[in-house]
Design a protein around this motif. Structure first.
Motif, mmCIF file in Angstrom:
data_model
loop_
_atom_site.group_PDB
_atom_site.id
_atom_site.type_symbol
_atom_site.label_atom_id
_atom_site.label_comp_id
_atom_site.label_asym_id
_atom_site.label_seq_id
_atom_site.Cartn_x
_atom_site.Cartn_y
_atom_site.Cartn_z
ATOM 1 N N LYS A 39 -14.662 -36.930 -47.934
ATOM 2 C CA LYS A 39 -13.472 -37.601 -47.412
ATOM 3 C C LYS A 39 -13.723 -38.072 -45.984
ATOM 4 O O LYS A 39 -14.527 -37.488 -45.258
ATOM 5 C CB LYS A 39 -12.287 -36.626 -47.444
ATOM 6 C CG LYS A 39 -10.940 -37.230 -47.095
ATOM 7 C CD LYS A 39 -9.848 -36.176 -47.205
ATOM 8 C CE LYS A 39 -8.473 -36.758 -46.914
ATOM 9 N NZ LYS A 39 -7.403 -35.717 -47.015
ATOM 10 N N PRO A 69 -3.948 -41.988 -39.793
ATOM 11 C CA PRO A 69 -4.965 -41.185 -40.491
ATOM 12 C C PRO A 69 -5.927 -40.486 -39.519
ATOM 13 O O PRO A 69 -5.997 -40.865 -38.344
ATOM 14 C CB PRO A 69 -5.702 -42.220 -41.332
ATOM 15 C CG PRO A 69 -5.615 -43.471 -40.506
ATOM 16 C CD PRO A 69 -4.232 -43.439 -39.889
ATOM 17 N N SER A 147 -13.176 -43.598 -47.146
ATOM 18 C CA SER A 147 -13.063 -42.894 -48.419
ATOM 19 C C SER A 147 -11.878 -41.934 -48.422
ATOM 20 O O SER A 147 -11.496 -41.367 -47.391
ATOM 21 C CB SER A 147 -14.347 -42.126 -48.727
ATOM 22 O OG SER A 147 -14.557 -41.103 -47.769
ATOM 23 N N GLY A 148 -11.307 -41.737 -49.607
ATOM 24 C CA GLY A 148 -10.232 -40.776 -49.786
ATOM 25 C C GLY A 148 -10.779 -39.414 -50.161
ATOM 26 O O GLY A 148 -11.987 -39.151 -50.041
ATOM 27 N N GLY A 149 -9.912 -38.546 -50.657
ATOM 28 C CA GLY A 149 -10.311 -37.194 -51.005
ATOM 29 C C GLY A 149 -11.345 -37.122 -52.107
ATOM 30 O O GLY A 149 -12.086 -36.141 -52.207
ATOM 31 N N ASP A 150 -11.421 -38.168 -52.932
ATOM 32 C CA ASP A 150 -12.405 -38.189 -54.013
ATOM 33 C C ASP A 150 -13.726 -38.813 -53.586
ATOM 34 O O ASP A 150 -14.641 -38.965 -54.399
ATOM 35 C CB ASP A 150 -11.845 -38.924 -55.235
ATOM 36 C CG ASP A 150 -11.439 -40.365 -54.922
ATOM 37 O OD1 ASP A 150 -11.526 -40.781 -53.738
ATOM 38 O OD2 ASP A 150 -11.018 -41.079 -55.857
ATOM 39 N N ILE A 153 -14.658 -45.404 -52.636
ATOM 40 C CA ILE A 153 -14.277 -46.637 -51.936
ATOM 41 C C ILE A 153 -14.450 -47.782 -52.917
ATOM 42 O O ILE A 153 -15.420 -47.825 -53.679
ATOM 43 C CB ILE A 153 -15.156 -46.866 -50.695
ATOM 44 C CG1 ILE A 153 -14.774 -45.895 -49.573
ATOM 45 C CG2 ILE A 153 -15.037 -48.305 -50.193
ATOM 46 C CD1 ILE A 153 -15.658 -45.998 -48.348
ATOM 47 N N ASP A 206 -9.032 -31.030 -43.277
ATOM 48 C CA ASP A 206 -7.634 -31.340 -43.078
ATOM 49 C C ASP A 206 -6.960 -30.320 -42.171
ATOM 50 O O ASP A 206 -5.826 -30.501 -41.758
ATOM 51 C CB ASP A 206 -6.899 -31.388 -44.425
ATOM 52 C CG ASP A 206 -7.293 -32.610 -45.226
ATOM 53 O OD1 ASP A 206 -7.557 -33.632 -44.598
ATOM 54 O OD2 ASP A 206 -7.335 -32.513 -46.465
#
Length: 224
Positions: A39, A69, A147-150, A153, A206
């Motif tokens: 992430k 963010p 990129s997100g938590g997974d 992109i 996080d």
């Protein structure tokens, strides 16, 4: 004269059609050295020239005494607003080489955004809350995403062609961008996996950073 007009229209239609059919999708999966989704990784692309719609306005909010963010990627020349959604005041600042600024103690949203006009990593802190830590990744590349938590992109409607890939993450060893190699995106699209080594953390990214996190992050980013 009429035949010339229709010829011009036909040529324009052919150009538009050729551009539309050459558009492709590119999906990236970014993982760490353990193969786990990563992430907050930034991926940028340099590739074929073309018209790219780039938004030159962005927000870096402050919520629950954290930057939101945590990582924001923007193009150089972007105006960033710093709204404060908390019920306490913040004093946002950075002394990173790419952008030095300070927003005096405030609530709500400052009247003027901050111009980020130089490529580089900007480490954000708060003079009131030492544990607040955020990053603005400023790039000259026309394509960029976080990129997100997974760890995924996706770029939609990317022109098919040859691209150079650059990767960055705030937990990399020296916090500097690294090459992701070169790729060829075909008309039917491409999905590729990238490994970006990062320093192991005892707590989840996080979670609230330690009070010394800003100073440590700035020292790394100042190497550029």
């Amino acid at each position: 004269m009429r035949s010339v007009f229709f010829s011009v229209v036909l040529v324009m239609f052919s150009v538009i059609f050729s551009v539309s059919v050459s558009a492709a999708n590119f999906e990236a999966d970014i993982v760490d050295q353990q193969g786990k989704p990563l992430k907050f990784a930034v991926l940028t692309l340099q590739g074929p020239p073309g018209n790219v719609a780039i938004a030159l306005k962005a927000d870096m909010d402050q919520r629950d005494q954290q930057f939101a963010p945590h990582v924001l990627a923007v193009h150089s020349g972007t105006q960033i607003a710093f709204p404060n959604s908390d019920n306490v005041r913040h004093q946002v600042y950075s002394f990173s080489p790419a952008k030095r600024f300070e927003l005096r103690l405030y609530e709500g949203t400052p009247s003027l955004p901050v111009l980020f006009d130089k490529a580089g990593v900007v480490v954000l802190g708060c003079n009131i809350h030492d544990s607040m830590l955020g990053y603005v990744y400023v790039t000259d590349d026309p394509w960029f995403a976080v990129s997100g938590g997974d760890g995924a992109i996706k770029f939609d409607q990317l022109a098919a062609g040859h691209y150079k890939v650059t990767l960055w993450h705030p937990d990399s060893a020296d916090m500097q961008p690294v090459s992701g190699g070169e790729i060829d995106v075909p008309v039917n699209g491409l999905r590729q996996r990238f490994t970006l080594p990062v320093q192991p953390k005892d707590t989840d990214m996080d979670m609230t950073p330690a009070p010394s996190a800003f100073g440590d992050a700035f020292k790394k980013a100042a190497h550029e």
